[in-house]
Design a protein around this motif. Structure first.
Motif, PDB file in Angstrom:
ATOM      1  N   GLN A 132       0.579  -1.402   0.050  1.00 54.86           N
ATOM      2  CA  GLN A 132       0.089  -0.058   0.308  1.00 54.86           C
ATOM      3  C   GLN A 132       0.443   1.205   0.455  1.00 54.86           C
ATOM      4  O   GLN A 132       1.731   1.415   0.623  1.00 54.86           O
ATOM      5  CB  GLN A 132      -1.211  -0.293   1.271  1.00 54.86           C
ATOM      6  CG  GLN A 132      -1.910   1.499   1.371  1.00 54.86           C
ATOM      7  CD  GLN A 132      -2.114   1.294   2.800  1.00 54.86           C
ATOM      8  OE1 GLN A 132      -2.136  -0.050   3.284  1.00 54.86           O
ATOM      9  NE2 GLN A 132      -1.506   2.219   3.507  1.00 54.86           N
ATOM     10  N   LEU A 133       0.103   2.273  -0.463  1.00 60.99           N
ATOM     11  CA  LEU A 133       1.160   3.647  -1.090  1.00 60.99           C
ATOM     12  C   LEU A 133       0.290   4.941  -0.346  1.00 60.99           C
ATOM     13  O   LEU A 133       1.297   5.855   0.371  1.00 60.99           O
ATOM     14  CB  LEU A 133       1.648   3.908  -1.782  1.00 60.99           C
ATOM     15  CG  LEU A 133       2.205   2.971  -2.952  1.00 60.99           C
ATOM     16  CD1 LEU A 133       2.969   2.977  -4.507  1.00 60.99           C
ATOM     17  CD2 LEU A 133       3.786   2.568  -2.274  1.00 60.99           C
ATOM     18  N   ALA A 134      -0.717   4.505  -0.365  1.00 64.46           N
ATOM     19  CA  ALA A 134      -1.524   5.522  -0.063  1.00 64.46           C
ATOM     20  C   ALA A 134      -1.580   5.895   1.807  1.00 64.46           C
ATOM     21  O   ALA A 134      -1.628   5.701   2.620  1.00 64.46           O
ATOM     22  CB  ALA A 134      -3.466   5.269  -0.100  1.00 64.46           C
TER      23      ALA A 134
ATOM     24  N   SER B 245      -0.672  12.101  -0.411  1.00 61.09           N
ATOM     25  CA  SER B 245      -2.067  12.998  -0.188  1.00 61.09           C
ATOM     26  C   SER B 245      -3.636  11.505  -0.515  1.00 61.09           C
ATOM     27  O   SER B 245      -4.662  12.540  -0.100  1.00 61.09           O
ATOM     28  CB  SER B 245      -2.310  13.332  -1.752  1.00 61.09           C
ATOM     29  OG  SER B 245      -3.066  13.459  -2.407  1.00 61.09           O
ATOM     30  N   LEU B 246      -3.245  10.456  -0.807  1.00 62.55           N
ATOM     31  CA  LEU B 246      -4.288  10.409  -1.148  1.00 62.55           C
ATOM     32  C   LEU B 246      -4.965   9.143   0.467  1.00 62.55           C
ATOM     33  O   LEU B 246      -3.775   8.845   1.208  1.00 62.55           O
ATOM     34  CB  LEU B 246      -4.205   8.867  -1.742  1.00 62.55           C
ATOM     35  CG  LEU B 246      -4.090   8.862  -2.879  1.00 62.55           C
ATOM     36  CD1 LEU B 246      -3.979   7.565  -3.855  1.00 62.55           C
ATOM     37  CD2 LEU B 246      -4.791   9.910  -3.694  1.00 62.55           C
ATOM     38  N   PRO B 247      -6.315   9.558   0.654  1.00 58.86           N
ATOM     39  CA  PRO B 247      -6.548   8.824   1.968  1.00 58.86           C
ATOM     40  C   PRO B 247      -6.054   7.388   2.002  1.00 58.86           C
ATOM     41  O   PRO B 247      -6.428   6.302   1.431  1.00 58.86           O
ATOM     42  CB  PRO B 247      -8.191   9.364   2.290  1.00 58.86           C
ATOM     43  CG  PRO B 247      -8.708   8.380   0.918  1.00 58.86           C
ATOM     44  CD  PRO B 247      -6.975   9.816  -0.122  1.00 58.86           C
ATOM     45  N   SER B 248      -5.493   7.204   3.516  1.00 58.02           N
ATOM     46  CA  SER B 248      -4.918   6.094   4.529  1.00 58.02           C
ATOM     47  C   SER B 248      -5.736   4.753   4.347  1.00 58.02           C
ATOM     48  O   SER B 248      -7.753   5.634   4.963  1.00 58.02           O
ATOM     49  CB  SER B 248      -4.379   5.626   4.732  1.00 58.02           C
ATOM     50  OG  SER B 248      -3.992   4.267   5.622  1.00 58.02           O
ATOM     51  N   PRO B 249      -6.307   3.384   3.645  1.00 49.66           N
ATOM     52  CA  PRO B 249      -6.872   2.832   3.707  1.00 49.66           C
ATOM     53  C   PRO B 249      -7.811   2.046   5.071  1.00 49.66           C
ATOM     54  O   PRO B 249      -8.483   1.423   5.629  1.00 49.66           O
ATOM     55  CB  PRO B 249      -7.249   1.604   3.236  1.00 49.66           C
ATOM     56  CG  PRO B 249      -5.300   1.561   2.868  1.00 49.66           C
ATOM     57  CD  PRO B 249      -5.270   2.947   2.604  1.00 49.66           C
ATOM     58  N   LEU B 250      -6.368   2.261   6.272  1.00 45.28           N
ATOM     59  CA  LEU B 250      -6.353   1.977   7.483  1.00 45.28           C
ATOM     60  C   LEU B 250      -7.131   2.936   8.874  1.00 45.28           C
ATOM     61  O   LEU B 250      -7.289   3.900   8.202  1.00 45.28           O
ATOM     62  CB  LEU B 250      -4.969   2.187   8.201  1.00 45.28           C
ATOM     63  CG  LEU B 250      -4.208   1.334   7.124  1.00 45.28           C
ATOM     64  CD1 LEU B 250      -2.751   1.491   7.922  1.00 45.28           C
ATOM     65  CD2 LEU B 250      -4.486   0.321   7.397  1.00 45.28           C
TER      66      LEU B 250
END
Length: 234
Positions: free
Chosen positions: A60-62, A107-112
């Motif tokens: 994951q990069l977000a 800048s992307l929202p983390s899925p965590l």
């Protein structure tokens, strides 16, 4: 045209020509979706929103810090971080493009769900649960601190230098720990990671990697159990 207006016109023409030939700033989103300089689109491996691909071992990069991501791209480009999969892509991007794509993914929202993950750090674990014990307690007989001390409660990540571990593919985490052990990654802050990795057995590495990979689902389960218990009291 008067003699006075001529210098102004020439200066304006020069400015327009300069602006016309200047390169636009790299677009991180465009690089991620279309690639650049012959490098493939990042989404091919890392998902449309930087969510990663656990089945294939792509991380994951977000939501990972821009400074960290840019440093990793530079390291893979110059060979100080060995990555047969990423080396060619990293080399194809110039420093400005590396920074642009790093900033885009940051800048992307983390899925965590960081609140649920952080709560797992308070959940009791037993020494027999090697992965959870290493993550939350460490192995002080080997001079190994708890992973959460740097990577945050529940592996949610801390600051520029310590990325989130929760939800990253187990194969990816294990591969990076072994890379540090073999000197195939830059040592990072205080040279901490090579020192830790060399003190872990293969079984330790596999256990802690599996723990962090499964942590988001475990956190959701703990939250559901807590909600059910609270509902039973009412």
């Amino acid at each position: 045209m008067t003699s006075r207006s001529l210098p102004r016109a020439l200066a304006l023409g020069a400015l327009i020509a300069t602006l016309g030939t200047a390169q636009a700033a790299p677009d991180g989103k465009q690089i991620s979706t279309q690639g650049a300089n012959g490098a493939p689109a990042c989404i091919t491996c890392h998902g449309a929103r930087g969510e990663g691909n656990p089945a294939a071992g792509f991380p994951q990069l977000a939501g990972i810090g821009a400074k960290y991501l840019a440093e990793q791209l530079e390291a893979m480009a110059n060979g100080s971080r060995v990555s047969p999969v990423m080396a060619a892509t990293a080399k194809a991007l110039d420093p400005a493009q590396q920074q642009a794509v790093a900033s885009y993914y940051a800048s992307l929202p983390s899925p965590l769900n960081v609140d649920r993950l952080a709560a797992t750090a308070m959940h009791p674990v037993k020494p027999a649960d090697t992965g959870a014990w290493l993550a939350t307690r460490g192995a002080w007989d080997k001079n190994v601190p708890a992973c959460n001390q740097c990577h945050g409660p529940g592996g949610i990540g801390v600051g520029d230098n310590f990325p989130a571990l929760a939800g990253q593919p187990a194969a990816y985490i294990a591969g990076q720990l072994r890379a540090w052990r073999q000197g195939q990654r830059p040592p990072g802050p205080l040279g901490l990671m090579p020192a830790v990795a060399t003190r872990l057995t293969d079984a330790d590495i596999d256990a802690v990697s599996a723990y962090y990979a499964g942590l988001p689902k475990a956190a959701d389960l703990l939250a559901s159990q807590a909600n059910a218990a609270e509902g039973a009291k009412q």
